[in-house]
Design a protein around this motif. Structure first.
Motif, PDB file in Angstrom:
ATOM      1  N   ASN A  79      -6.664  -4.207  -8.431  1.00  0.00           N
ATOM      2  CA  ASN A  79      -6.996  -3.368  -7.280  1.00  0.00           C
ATOM      3  C   ASN A  79      -6.181  -2.090  -7.349  1.00  0.00           C
ATOM      4  O   ASN A  79      -5.047  -2.090  -7.814  1.00  0.00           O
ATOM      5  CB  ASN A  79      -6.691  -4.082  -5.961  1.00  0.00           C
ATOM      6  CG  ASN A  79      -7.754  -5.073  -5.578  1.00  0.00           C
ATOM      7  OD1 ASN A  79      -8.926  -4.873  -5.892  1.00  0.00           O
ATOM      8  ND2 ASN A  79      -7.364  -6.140  -4.919  1.00  0.00           N
ATOM      9  N   SER A  80      -6.768  -1.016  -6.862  1.00  0.00           N
ATOM     10  CA  SER A  80      -6.075   0.260  -6.785  1.00  0.00           C
ATOM     11  C   SER A  80      -5.908   0.619  -5.314  1.00  0.00           C
ATOM     12  O   SER A  80      -6.893   0.713  -4.588  1.00  0.00           O
ATOM     13  CB  SER A  80      -6.878   1.345  -7.500  1.00  0.00           C
ATOM     14  OG  SER A  80      -7.034   1.013  -8.845  1.00  0.00           O
ATOM     15  N   PHE A  81      -4.675   0.781  -4.886  1.00  0.00           N
ATOM     16  CA  PHE A  81      -4.399   1.116  -3.494  1.00  0.00           C
ATOM     17  C   PHE A  81      -3.691   2.466  -3.358  1.00  0.00           C
ATOM     18  O   PHE A  81      -3.239   2.805  -2.301  1.00  0.00           O
ATOM     19  CB  PHE A  81      -3.503   0.042  -2.859  1.00  0.00           C
ATOM     20  CG  PHE A  81      -4.151  -1.284  -2.721  1.00  0.00           C
ATOM     21  CD1 PHE A  81      -5.130  -1.489  -1.776  1.00  0.00           C
ATOM     22  CD2 PHE A  81      -3.777  -2.327  -3.540  1.00  0.00           C
ATOM     23  CE1 PHE A  81      -5.731  -2.722  -1.643  1.00  0.00           C
ATOM     24  CE2 PHE A  81      -4.366  -3.565  -3.406  1.00  0.00           C
ATOM     25  CZ  PHE A  81      -5.352  -3.766  -2.455  1.00  0.00           C
ATOM     26  N   ALA A  89       0.829  -1.208   0.000  1.00  0.00           N
ATOM     27  CA  ALA A  89       0.000   0.000   0.000  1.00  0.00           C
ATOM     28  C   ALA A  89       0.865   1.259   0.000  1.00  0.00           C
ATOM     29  O   ALA A  89       0.554   2.225  -0.706  1.00  0.00           O
ATOM     30  CB  ALA A  89      -0.933  -0.008   1.195  1.00  0.00           C
ATOM     31  N   ALA A 148       2.175   1.858  -3.427  1.00  0.00           N
ATOM     32  CA  ALA A 148       1.123   2.383  -4.301  1.00  0.00           C
ATOM     33  C   ALA A 148       0.908   3.874  -4.041  1.00  0.00           C
ATOM     34  O   ALA A 148       0.745   4.659  -4.985  1.00  0.00           O
ATOM     35  CB  ALA A 148      -0.170   1.606  -4.095  1.00  0.00           C
ATOM     36  N   HIS A 149       0.926   4.283  -2.769  1.00  0.00           N
ATOM     37  CA  HIS A 149       0.795   5.711  -2.441  1.00  0.00           C
ATOM     38  C   HIS A 149       1.960   6.502  -3.025  1.00  0.00           C
ATOM     39  O   HIS A 149       1.782   7.602  -3.564  1.00  0.00           O
ATOM     40  CB  HIS A 149       0.756   5.930  -0.933  1.00  0.00           C
ATOM     41  CG  HIS A 149      -0.420   5.344  -0.231  1.00  0.00           C
ATOM     42  ND1 HIS A 149      -1.682   5.312  -0.755  1.00  0.00           N
ATOM     43  CD2 HIS A 149      -0.511   4.761   0.987  1.00  0.00           C
ATOM     44  CE1 HIS A 149      -2.503   4.739   0.092  1.00  0.00           C
ATOM     45  NE2 HIS A 149      -1.809   4.385   1.162  1.00  0.00           N
ATOM     46  N   GLU A 186      -3.702   7.216  -9.689  1.00  0.00           N
ATOM     47  CA  GLU A 186      -3.312   5.922  -9.142  1.00  0.00           C
ATOM     48  C   GLU A 186      -3.249   4.872 -10.236  1.00  0.00           C
ATOM     49  O   GLU A 186      -3.847   5.007 -11.298  1.00  0.00           O
ATOM     50  CB  GLU A 186      -4.250   5.495  -8.012  1.00  0.00           C
ATOM     51  CG  GLU A 186      -5.659   5.179  -8.428  1.00  0.00           C
ATOM     52  CD  GLU A 186      -6.533   4.818  -7.246  1.00  0.00           C
ATOM     53  OE1 GLU A 186      -6.002   4.498  -6.183  1.00  0.00           O
ATOM     54  OE2 GLU A 186      -7.756   4.847  -7.409  1.00  0.00           O
ATOM     55  N   ASP A 236      -3.569   0.770 -11.348  1.00  0.00           N
ATOM     56  CA  ASP A 236      -4.166  -0.518 -10.998  1.00  0.00           C
ATOM     57  C   ASP A 236      -3.065  -1.562 -10.918  1.00  0.00           C
ATOM     58  O   ASP A 236      -2.218  -1.660 -11.802  1.00  0.00           O
ATOM     59  CB  ASP A 236      -5.189  -0.956 -12.053  1.00  0.00           C
ATOM     60  CG  ASP A 236      -6.453  -0.134 -12.009  1.00  0.00           C
ATOM     61  OD1 ASP A 236      -6.768   0.400 -10.925  1.00  0.00           O
ATOM     62  OD2 ASP A 236      -7.125  -0.012 -13.043  1.00  0.00           O
ATOM     63  N   TYR A 237      -3.081  -2.323  -9.846  1.00  0.00           N
ATOM     64  CA  TYR A 237      -2.124  -3.403  -9.656  1.00  0.00           C
ATOM     65  C   TYR A 237      -2.857  -4.730  -9.805  1.00  0.00           C
ATOM     66  O   TYR A 237      -3.975  -4.885  -9.323  1.00  0.00           O
ATOM     67  CB  TYR A 237      -1.485  -3.327  -8.266  1.00  0.00           C
ATOM     68  CG  TYR A 237      -0.580  -2.139  -8.113  1.00  0.00           C
ATOM     69  CD1 TYR A 237       0.746  -2.213  -8.504  1.00  0.00           C
ATOM     70  CD2 TYR A 237      -1.047  -0.946  -7.594  1.00  0.00           C
ATOM     71  CE1 TYR A 237       1.588  -1.133  -8.377  1.00  0.00           C
ATOM     72  CE2 TYR A 237      -0.218   0.148  -7.458  1.00  0.00           C
ATOM     73  CZ  TYR A 237       1.099   0.048  -7.856  1.00  0.00           C
ATOM     74  OH  TYR A 237       1.922   1.120  -7.731  1.00  0.00           O
ATOM     75  N   CYS A 290      -4.715   5.551  -3.490  1.00  0.00           N
ATOM     76  CA  CYS A 290      -5.424   6.716  -2.969  1.00  0.00           C
ATOM     77  C   CYS A 290      -5.542   6.642  -1.451  1.00  0.00           C
ATOM     78  O   CYS A 290      -5.837   5.598  -0.885  1.00  0.00           O
ATOM     79  CB  CYS A 290      -6.814   6.791  -3.585  1.00  0.00           C
ATOM     80  SG  CYS A 290      -7.079   8.292  -4.493  1.00  0.00           S
ATOM     81  N   SER A 291      -5.304   7.775  -0.824  1.00  0.00           N
ATOM     82  CA  SER A 291      -5.417   7.918   0.617  1.00  0.00           C
ATOM     83  C   SER A 291      -5.526   9.408   0.903  1.00  0.00           C
ATOM     84  O   SER A 291      -5.549  10.223  -0.010  1.00  0.00           O
ATOM     85  CB  SER A 291      -4.191   7.319   1.298  1.00  0.00           C
ATOM     86  OG  SER A 291      -4.274   7.462   2.691  1.00  0.00           O
TER      87      SER A 291
END
Length: 149
Positions: free
Chosen positions: A48-50, A4, A7-8, A37, A39-40, A52-53
């Motif tokens: 899945n897309s992780f 995660a 990904a950020h 973001e 996609d993984y 975004c936060s």
């Protein structure tokens, strides 16, 4: 770093590359990260897309994405100045000599260390952690300067 966090970081990098000079604005990572973001593909070919936060969990990547080079250089220059003072102070004094300004410089250095996951730079309680050692350091240097006169 965790999946995660990576990904950020990648999302923050993509945001920075889109607007490198001034960035997207303070606290805008959470609002605009969806466009940037990636996609993984995980197990069983599930995407899945992780990325975004509310923030990218790294001070320097957050500054690059939200404030561009301008905001990043301001904080990174503080880090480099603190590093310069630490090196100079440790060269000029013995390691057994511990004084409050050096301890405060170490606290500032640790807070600004670039290679760790961090909280939101623009969060109020984290701002206290960043600014309190700086204010105490400046006060101690002023006291020491007045004593030397």
């Amino acid at each position: 770093f965790s999946f995660a966090h990576q990904a950020h970081y990648k999302t923050a990098t993509n945001m920075f590359l889109a607007k490198p000079i001034f960035g997207h604005g303070n606290k805008m990572f959470g609002y605009k990260c969806g466009k940037y973001e990636i996609d993984y593909i995980l197990e069983d070919n599930i995407k899945n897309s992780f990325g975004c936060s509310t923030h990218p969990h790294n001070t320097y990547l957050q500054l690059l994405a939200e404030n561009g080079i301008i905001g990043f250089l301001f904080v990174f220059s503080v880090f480099l100045i603190v590093l310069k003072f630490l090196i100079k102070d440790f060269k000029n004094s013995s390691m057994s000599e511990v004084n409050l300004p050096n301890i405060l410089l170490i606290a500032i250095f640790v807070n600004l260390w670039p290679i760790i996951p961090t909280g939101n730079f623009f969060n109020n309680w984290l701002s206290i952690l960043y600014l309190l050692p700086i204010s105490y350091y400046l006060n101690e240097k002023k006291i020491l300067k007045n004593k030397s006169f």
